[in-house]
Design a protein around this motif. Structure first.
Motif, PDB file in Angstrom:
ATOM      1  N   ARG A 260       0.727  -1.213  -0.017  1.00  0.00           N
ATOM      2  CA  ARG A 260       0.204  -0.137   0.060  1.00  0.00           C
ATOM      3  C   ARG A 260       0.852   1.303   0.009  1.00  0.00           C
ATOM      4  O   ARG A 260       0.491   2.273   0.741  1.00  0.00           O
ATOM      5  CB  ARG A 260      -0.805  -0.165   1.299  1.00  0.00           C
ATOM      6  N   GLY A 261       2.108   1.232  -0.788  1.00  0.00           N
ATOM      7  CA  GLY A 261       2.764   2.252  -0.788  1.00  0.00           C
ATOM      8  C   GLY A 261       3.889   2.530   0.228  1.00  0.00           C
ATOM      9  O   GLY A 261       4.578   3.464   0.396  1.00  0.00           O
ATOM     10  N   ASP A 262       3.893   1.485   1.250  1.00  0.00           N
ATOM     11  CA  ASP A 262       4.873   1.931   2.387  1.00  0.00           C
ATOM     12  C   ASP A 262       6.060   0.980   2.055  1.00  0.00           C
ATOM     13  O   ASP A 262       6.062  -0.264   2.119  1.00  0.00           O
ATOM     14  CB  ASP A 262       4.006   1.336   3.551  1.00  0.00           C
ATOM     15  N   LYS A 263       7.133   1.605   1.809  1.00  0.00           N
ATOM     16  CA  LYS A 263       8.377   0.963   1.171  1.00  0.00           C
ATOM     17  C   LYS A 263       8.751   0.128   2.455  1.00  0.00           C
ATOM     18  O   LYS A 263       9.884  -0.861   2.095  1.00  0.00           O
ATOM     19  CB  LYS A 263       9.345   1.927   0.466  1.00  0.00           C
ATOM     20  N   ALA A 264       8.770   0.436   3.606  1.00  0.00           N
ATOM     21  CA  ALA A 264       9.429  -0.171   4.558  1.00  0.00           C
ATOM     22  C   ALA A 264       8.901  -1.895   5.050  1.00  0.00           C
ATOM     23  O   ALA A 264       9.311  -2.671   5.668  1.00  0.00           O
ATOM     24  CB  ALA A 264       8.970   0.493   5.978  1.00  0.00           C
ATOM     25  N   ARG A 265       7.582  -1.973   4.172  1.00  0.00           N
ATOM     26  CA  ARG A 265       6.805  -3.171   4.564  1.00  0.00           C
ATOM     27  C   ARG A 265       7.553  -4.302   3.355  1.00  0.00           C
ATOM     28  O   ARG A 265       7.216  -5.146   3.432  1.00  0.00           O
ATOM     29  CB  ARG A 265       5.463  -3.268   4.428  1.00  0.00           C
ATOM     30  N   ALA A 266       7.939  -3.619   2.455  1.00  0.00           N
ATOM     31  CA  ALA A 266       8.162  -4.344   1.155  1.00  0.00           C
ATOM     32  C   ALA A 266       9.298  -5.501   1.447  1.00  0.00           C
ATOM     33  O   ALA A 266       9.154  -6.571   0.783  1.00  0.00           O
ATOM     34  CB  ALA A 266       8.632  -3.350  -0.037  1.00  0.00           C
ATOM     35  N   ASP A 267      10.063  -5.566   2.142  1.00  0.00           N
ATOM     36  CA  ASP A 267      11.115  -6.424   2.280  1.00  0.00           C
ATOM     37  C   ASP A 267      10.456  -7.715   2.855  1.00  0.00           C
ATOM     38  O   ASP A 267      10.702  -9.037   2.387  1.00  0.00           O
ATOM     39  CB  ASP A 267      12.321  -5.996   3.202  1.00  0.00           C
TER      40      ASP A 267
ATOM     41  N   LYS B 140      14.914  -0.259   3.928  1.00  0.00           N
ATOM     42  CA  LYS B 140      14.708   0.874   3.370  1.00  0.00           C
ATOM     43  C   LYS B 140      14.400   0.961   1.808  1.00  0.00           C
ATOM     44  O   LYS B 140      13.851   1.753   1.253  1.00  0.00           O
ATOM     45  CB  LYS B 140      15.279   2.203   3.875  1.00  0.00           C
ATOM     46  N   GLY B 141      15.064  -0.295   1.171  1.00  0.00           N
ATOM     47  CA  GLY B 141      15.161  -0.212  -0.119  1.00  0.00           C
ATOM     48  C   GLY B 141      15.800   0.776  -1.078  1.00  0.00           C
ATOM     49  O   GLY B 141      16.442   1.706  -0.595  1.00  0.00           O
TER      50      GLY B 141
END
Length: 383
Positions: free
Chosen positions: A117-124, A333-334
């Motif tokens: 949902r646009g939150d890059k912190a959750r991506a990993d 943080k990607g």
């Protein structure tokens, strides 16, 4: 880069040339750029629609306007000398279309964007969870096949079905409008990020040039600049994520198909990406066109045909397999762009396309459109 910024071959492009109100059509011969603008062939569209583009460009009379390396160097926006020629995007009246989710890595990253949902912190974390759930090598799937349908059913049962998986392995490709005719920027120009975005990336791609009859006649390099947080919030924000001032980069030239360069050459191209930041950060990536899950022909057929016509032809970005995940500002943080990043996309067959990242609100505004071009060509008695 190890190779030149432009390749050998039959090259077609556009340039800003002092003393002329309108863009000039150009080619490269033995390291020199020639202005081949002529009545009836005053646009790249005219040449592409002639039915003999490569033959015309090879034989057209022209006027030398400068050394190709010097003109490429002068095309860099930050150091450009307006009294000397500089390159523009190599297309003009063609529609600017793009295809998405045509590579497996891109497919998985789009699913992650949606789930995060646009939150890059959750991506990993999500990346690992989704890969574990899928448990299948999607690179072996043929989109729309019976096997792909079974994988789709299994994913729905697991609760992780996504609209991106639909276009990645389903029967229909994702085709969208990247920008309006005349809106793309070329080699050396700034590329734009919408200022609302804090998670974004380059998309290094091959783009094919297609006539109004659906014939693929050549290719160029492209950067389909992407706002991951915007598209991740909702696929209905695709236009906001993709179509912004200076968000479509193409160049340096179109390489037209001839005996030595064909669509089969494009299908085997190896694409390199380099992002170098003012903060010292360096990101390198690599894409292989032979890993694409839908053929260029099938993507073109999904774009133009009885269901949709483009009387001035089109350029079609073919999609990317490269999804940057390298941490930039800390663990987990990607990757995201910073202003001033230099993005260079290159292949042996098509040369190198280099652009500097800025905000779309700061990049030079798009002011030279189709109506202005037609008025200028009429004034020059070139129509």
């Amino acid at each position: 880069m190890s190779q030149r910024q432009y390749p050998d071959g039959v090259l077609l492009g556009r340039a800003r040339v002092p003393g002329h109100d309108h863009p000039r059509v150009v080619t490269v011969r033995d390291g020199t750029v020639f202005d081949i603008t002529a009545k009836g062939f005053a646009t790249v569209r005219d040449i592409a629609e002639s039915g003999r583009a490569a033959d015309y460009v090879q034989s057209a009379p022209g006027v030398a306007i400068g050394n190709a390396d010097a003109i490429l160097a002068n095309s860099v926006a930050a150091t450009q000398d307006a009294s000397q020629p500089s390159l523009l995007s190599p297309i003009d009246l063609q529609a600017i279309k793009a295809s998405g989710v045509t590579f497996v890595v891109s497919l998985l990253e789009r699913v992650i964007e949606e789930q995060a949902r646009g939150d890059k912190a959750r991506a990993d974390t999500l990346r690992g969870e989704i890969l574990e759930l899928i448990g299948t090598d999607l690179s072996e799937l043929v989109p729309g096949s019976e096997t792909a349908a079974k994988v789709k059913a299994a994913l729905i049962e697991k609760g992780v079905w996504s609209q991106y998986l639909e276009v990645g392995i389903g029967p229909d490709a994702e085709i969208f409008t990247k920008g309006q005719p005349m809106s793309s920027v070329g080699y050396g120009a700034e590329v734009g990020l919408h200022p609302i975005s804090s998670w974004n990336n380059p998309e290094p791609e091959v783009a094919v040039v297609v006539t109004s009859k659906g014939e693929i006649i050549g290719a160029t390099l492209g950067n389909d600049v992407n706002l991951r947080d915007v598209e991740g919030r909702s696929a209905l924000l695709l236009g906001k994520a993709k179509d912004n001032n200076a968000s479509a980069s193409l160049g340096p030239f179109i390489r037209l198909f001839d005996g030595a360069f064909t669509l089969e050459t494009v299908k085997q191209s190896e694409i390199a990406l380099n992002v170098t930041g003012e903060d010292g950060f360096v990101l390198e990536g690599h894409s292989s066109m032979n890993q694409i899950s839908r053929t260029p022909e099938s993507l073109v057929a999904a774009t133009i045909g009885e269901h949709h016509q483009y009387p001035d032809g089109l350029v079609l970005y073919l999609g990317t397999m490269f999804a940057p995940v390298k941490d930039r500002d800390g663990v987990g943080k990607g990757f995201t762009h910073k202003l001033g990043d230099i993005v260079t996309i290159s292949t042996v067959e098509l040369g190198s396309l280099s652009n500097r990242v800025n905000l779309s609100t700061v990049c030079p505004p798009w002011t030279y459109g189709t109506s202005r071009l037609l008025r200028d060509l009429a004034k020059a008695d070139l129509l």
